[in-house]
Design a protein around this motif. Structure first.
Motif, mmCIF file in Angstrom:
data_model
loop_
_atom_site.group_PDB
_atom_site.id
_atom_site.type_symbol
_atom_site.label_atom_id
_atom_site.label_comp_id
_atom_site.label_asym_id
_atom_site.label_seq_id
_atom_site.Cartn_x
_atom_site.Cartn_y
_atom_site.Cartn_z
ATOM 1 N N ALA A 210 38.253 42.328 29.127
ATOM 2 C CA ALA A 210 39.328 41.327 29.076
ATOM 3 C C ALA A 210 40.567 41.813 29.824
ATOM 4 O O ALA A 210 41.200 41.040 30.546
ATOM 5 N N ARG A 211 40.928 43.078 29.663
ATOM 6 C CA ARG A 211 42.111 43.602 30.352
ATOM 7 C C ARG A 211 41.879 43.699 31.854
ATOM 8 O O ARG A 211 42.830 43.704 32.625
ATOM 9 N N HIS A 212 40.624 43.777 32.272
ATOM 10 C CA HIS A 212 40.296 43.797 33.700
ATOM 11 C C HIS A 212 40.320 42.384 34.284
ATOM 12 O O HIS A 212 40.772 42.188 35.406
ATOM 13 N N ASP A 213 39.845 41.411 33.525
ATOM 14 C CA ASP A 213 39.704 40.045 34.033
ATOM 15 C C ASP A 213 40.931 39.166 33.826
ATOM 16 O O ASP A 213 41.022 38.098 34.424
ATOM 17 N N TYR A 214 41.882 39.578 32.971
ATOM 18 C CA TYR A 214 43.023 38.728 32.628
ATOM 19 C C TYR A 214 44.329 39.506 32.638
ATOM 20 O O TYR A 214 44.353 40.704 32.386
ATOM 21 N N PHE A 215 45.428 38.784 32.921
ATOM 22 C CA PHE A 215 46.774 39.294 32.673
ATOM 23 C C PHE A 215 47.078 38.962 31.219
ATOM 24 O O PHE A 215 47.083 37.794 30.842
ATOM 25 N N LYS B 134 42.745 36.491 36.250
ATOM 26 C CA LYS B 134 43.050 37.174 37.508
ATOM 27 C C LYS B 134 42.129 36.666 38.602
ATOM 28 O O LYS B 134 40.968 36.365 38.359
ATOM 29 N N LYS B 135 42.651 36.625 39.789
ATOM 30 C CA LYS B 135 41.835 36.345 40.968
ATOM 31 C C LYS B 135 41.184 37.667 41.391
ATOM 32 O O LYS B 135 41.565 38.742 40.942
ATOM 33 N N ASP B 136 40.198 37.584 42.292
ATOM 34 C CA ASP B 136 39.501 38.797 42.728
ATOM 35 C C ASP B 136 40.453 39.808 43.362
ATOM 36 O O ASP B 136 40.342 41.011 43.135
ATOM 37 N N LEU C 135 42.842 47.841 40.215
ATOM 38 C CA LEU C 135 42.024 49.052 40.352
ATOM 39 C C LEU C 135 42.685 50.048 41.302
ATOM 40 O O LEU C 135 42.696 51.257 41.041
ATOM 41 N N ARG C 136 43.252 49.553 42.409
ATOM 42 C CA ARG C 136 43.916 50.416 43.385
ATOM 43 C C ARG C 136 45.131 51.097 42.758
ATOM 44 O O ARG C 136 45.345 52.298 42.953
ATOM 45 N N GLU C 137 45.936 50.330 41.993
ATOM 46 C CA GLU C 137 47.103 50.903 41.326
ATOM 47 C C GLU C 137 46.694 51.993 40.339
ATOM 48 O O GLU C 137 47.315 53.054 40.276
#
Length: 156
Positions: free
Chosen positions: A16-21, A128-130, A137-139
């Protein structure tokens, strides 16, 4: 038997934390049957496909998988049934108004026992968009590299 105290985590939704703000977080009680509680105490649940809906002024947890209790009999529960969440009317109304906005949804973040009672941590989230996911992930990778470099500098 002694009463449980503290917080005992059963399941968390890292996806969820990966897919959403995550914009707002709240704790809610969950209405469960006896075999569901026993299955949760055994540490078995999955929140990955879960979401919340508001229907008739009540909030419902859907898509959460709590497997059948191994020692259960004909009283066992359906693994993916709708489960009612226990919240105050004002909280439900406030979140219902926010979910009417484009892109807002309610997702479960974690399922745990707090002083012996089953609770679920839910979040008001925006998808989140792709490219947002790649940027996050980069941050995170940049922060890890910076911490690693600082640790190496300190250890010299």
């Amino acid at each position: 038997m002694a009463k449980q105290t503290g917080r005992a985590l059963v399941a968390s939704n890292k996806k969820a934390r990966h897919d959403y703000f995550i914009e707002d977080v709240m704790e809610a009680g969950v209405v469960l049957s006896g075999t569901e509680v026993k299955a949760l105490r055994a540490g078995r649940a999955s929140l990955v496909d879960g979401w919340c809906t508001i229907d008739g002024g009540e909030m419902w947890l859907e898509g959460v998988h709590i497997p059948e209790y191994a020692q259960g009999t004909w009283t066992n529960h359906a693994p993916r049934r709708k489960r009612k969440l226990l919240l105050h009317r004002q909280e439900i109304d406030r979140w219902e108004a926010k979910t009417r906005e484009k892109g807002q949804t309610i997702v479960p973040l974690s399922l745990y026992f707090l002083d012996g009672r089953a609770k679920v941590e839910i979040a008001l989230a925006r998808g989140k968009k792709d490219w947002d996911k790649r940027q996050s992930l980069r941050e995170r990778q940049d922060n890890l590299e910076a911490q690693r470099a600082m640790r190496e500098q300190r250890d010299r």
